[in-house]
Scaffold this motif. Structure first.
Motif, PDB file in Angstrom:
ATOM      1  N   ASN A 112       0.831  -1.202   0.000  1.00 41.70           N
ATOM      2  CA  ASN A 112       0.000   0.000   0.000  1.00 41.70           C
ATOM      3  C   ASN A 112       0.869   1.257   0.000  1.00 41.70           C
ATOM      4  O   ASN A 112       0.584   2.231  -0.718  1.00 41.70           O
ATOM      5  N   ALA A 113       1.939   1.242   0.791  1.00 40.87           N
ATOM      6  CA  ALA A 113       2.844   2.394   0.831  1.00 40.87           C
ATOM      7  C   ALA A 113       3.538   2.590  -0.506  1.00 40.87           C
ATOM      8  O   ALA A 113       3.612   3.705  -1.035  1.00 40.87           O
ATOM      9  N   ILE A 114       4.034   1.504  -1.087  1.00 39.81           N
ATOM     10  CA  ILE A 114       4.764   1.604  -2.352  1.00 39.81           C
ATOM     11  C   ILE A 114       3.847   2.063  -3.478  1.00 39.81           C
ATOM     12  O   ILE A 114       4.224   2.898  -4.317  1.00 39.81           O
ATOM     13  N   ILE A 115       2.637   1.545  -3.523  1.00 36.10           N
ATOM     14  CA  ILE A 115       1.675   1.949  -4.556  1.00 36.10           C
ATOM     15  C   ILE A 115       1.415   3.448  -4.511  1.00 36.10           C
ATOM     16  O   ILE A 115       1.278   4.111  -5.545  1.00 36.10           O
ATOM     17  N   ASN A 116       1.364   4.002  -3.308  1.00 36.42           N
ATOM     18  CA  ASN A 116       1.044   5.423  -3.141  1.00 36.42           C
ATOM     19  C   ASN A 116       2.275   6.331  -3.224  1.00 36.42           C
ATOM     20  O   ASN A 116       2.136   7.556  -3.105  1.00 36.42           O
ATOM     21  N   ALA A 117       3.449   5.751  -3.442  1.00 35.76           N
ATOM     22  CA  ALA A 117       4.670   6.548  -3.560  1.00 35.76           C
ATOM     23  C   ALA A 117       4.786   7.125  -4.964  1.00 35.76           C
ATOM     24  O   ALA A 117       4.548   6.424  -5.954  1.00 35.76           O
ATOM     25  N   SER A 118       5.169   8.397  -5.057  1.00 30.98           N
ATOM     26  CA  SER A 118       5.276   9.055  -6.359  1.00 30.98           C
ATOM     27  C   SER A 118       6.715   9.371  -6.751  1.00 30.98           C
ATOM     28  O   SER A 118       6.966   9.924  -7.814  1.00 30.98           O
ATOM     29  N   GLY A 119       7.665   9.018  -5.907  1.00 27.96           N
ATOM     30  CA  GLY A 119       9.055   9.368  -6.154  1.00 27.96           C
ATOM     31  C   GLY A 119       9.737   8.489  -7.186  1.00 27.96           C
ATOM     32  O   GLY A 119       9.308   7.352  -7.441  1.00 27.96           O
ATOM     33  N   GLU A 120      10.822   8.993  -7.747  1.00 25.82           N
ATOM     34  CA  GLU A 120      11.658   8.210  -8.660  1.00 25.82           C
ATOM     35  C   GLU A 120      12.432   7.147  -7.890  1.00 25.82           C
ATOM     36  O   GLU A 120      12.710   6.070  -8.401  1.00 25.82           O
ATOM     37  N   TYR A 121      12.770   7.446  -6.619  1.00 25.21           N
ATOM     38  CA  TYR A 121      13.535   6.522  -5.796  1.00 25.21           C
ATOM     39  C   TYR A 121      12.718   6.162  -4.559  1.00 25.21           C
ATOM     40  O   TYR A 121      12.244   7.039  -3.832  1.00 25.21           O
ATOM     41  N   ILE A 122      12.567   4.860  -4.321  1.00 25.01           N
ATOM     42  CA  ILE A 122      11.774   4.348  -3.209  1.00 25.01           C
ATOM     43  C   ILE A 122      12.714   3.783  -2.151  1.00 25.01           C
ATOM     44  O   ILE A 122      13.516   2.880  -2.428  1.00 25.01           O
ATOM     45  N   PHE A 123      12.623   4.310  -0.932  1.00 24.82           N
ATOM     46  CA  PHE A 123      13.384   3.788   0.203  1.00 24.82           C
ATOM     47  C   PHE A 123      12.389   3.104   1.148  1.00 24.82           C
ATOM     48  O   PHE A 123      11.415   3.733   1.575  1.00 24.82           O
ATOM     49  N   LEU A 124      12.627   1.842   1.479  1.00 28.41           N
ATOM     50  CA  LEU A 124      11.786   1.165   2.454  1.00 28.41           C
ATOM     51  C   LEU A 124      12.352   1.384   3.852  1.00 28.41           C
ATOM     52  O   LEU A 124      13.571   1.406   4.044  1.00 28.41           O
ATOM     53  N   ALA A 125      11.467   1.540   4.821  1.00 26.19           N
ATOM     54  CA  ALA A 125      11.903   1.766   6.201  1.00 26.19           C
ATOM     55  C   ALA A 125      10.940   1.114   7.169  1.00 26.19           C
ATOM     56  O   ALA A 125       9.716   1.169   6.969  1.00 26.19           O
TER      57      ALA A 125
END
Length: 250
Positions: free
Chosen positions: A85-98
């Protein structure tokens, strides 16, 4: 209409999305956010997917009053769907998981961006593991403790990909989302798919402090597994078969 200069366009394209899955994280979420926010620019974002927390997690987050923090509800569907759900809603070019309970080093973002600039699509960084109560360092290096190695077969046999140490670009996101149903964990899925299709770097620098406590969602740092040998084998078989069905249809 407001005109956007070329520099601003580049900044928007390079926006970072930090994806955090929260659930009853009131004990630790502030320390984690305090370690992340100073590393982000004004056009970056923190995407928080909350799995129906019953404690003060959401109140603590709201107190930041920071428009870079965006909260989405996961309605109690579990950790894998929470990260999805978090990743789907991310709009950035780079995704950092935390994770909600770790602490980022002050140079984590810079080092990972340097790796992206070198052409890598996914970065898995090293971390140290410490005890939440005593603050004692349990393991100086997760890579050494886990004997982490790149390679598809290596990571099917023994997974090195832990989500809290992963960052990847939008190309990876578009390949791994949506998650297939019933995968054993989201991080191993992202890691194996990235090994197949993209350029992966194992960065030996320790960029987070992984907090070990009794409520961890994973068993990183314990040296133990909650699953039987049979269950672990079935996880690996399902992971491999899912990849074959999804990406290698004959």
């Amino acid at each position: 209409m407001e005109m956007i200069g070329s520099k601003n366009i580049k900044e928007l394209m390079n926006k970072i999305s930090v994806c955090i899955a929260t659930y009853n994280g009131e004990k630790y979420i502030k320390e984690q956010l305090d370690s992340i926010l100073p590393q982000l620019d004004s056009n970056d974002e923190i995407i928080i997917s909350d799995d129906n927390s019953k404690d003060r997690t959401l109140d603590i987050i709201a107190n930041y009053n920071d428009n870079r923090i965006k909260v989405f509800n996961n309605t109690g569907r579990g950790i894998i769907q929470n990260f999805e759900n978090a990743i789907i809603n991310a709009s950035g070019e780079y995704i950092f998981l935390a994770d909600q309970d770790d602490i980022w080093n002050i140079d984590k973002v810079k080092i990972c961006l340097d790796d992206f600039d070198k052409g890598f699509d996914l970065i898995l960084s090293n971390c140290l593991i410490f005890d939440s109560d005593s603050k004692e360092i349990l393991y100086e290096s997760f890579f050494d403790f886990n004997r982490s190695k790149k390679g598809i077969v290596n990571n099917i046999i023994k997974n090195s990909y832990i989500g809290c140490c992963m960052a990847f670009n939008n190309r990876v996101k578009n390949k791994v989302i949506p998650f297939p149903k019933n995968i054993p964990m989201h991080d191993s899925w992202i890691g194996i798919v990235s090994e197949i299709y993209f350029k992966v770097n194992f960065n030996k620098k320790k960029l987070i402090s992984y907090r070990k406590h009794g409520e961890n969602a994973s068993h990183t740092g314990t040296g133990k597994s909650a699953y039987s040998v049979r269950k672990k084998f079935s996880f690996r078989f399902y992971l491999v078969s899912t990849i074959i069905v999804k990406y290698f249809r004959f």
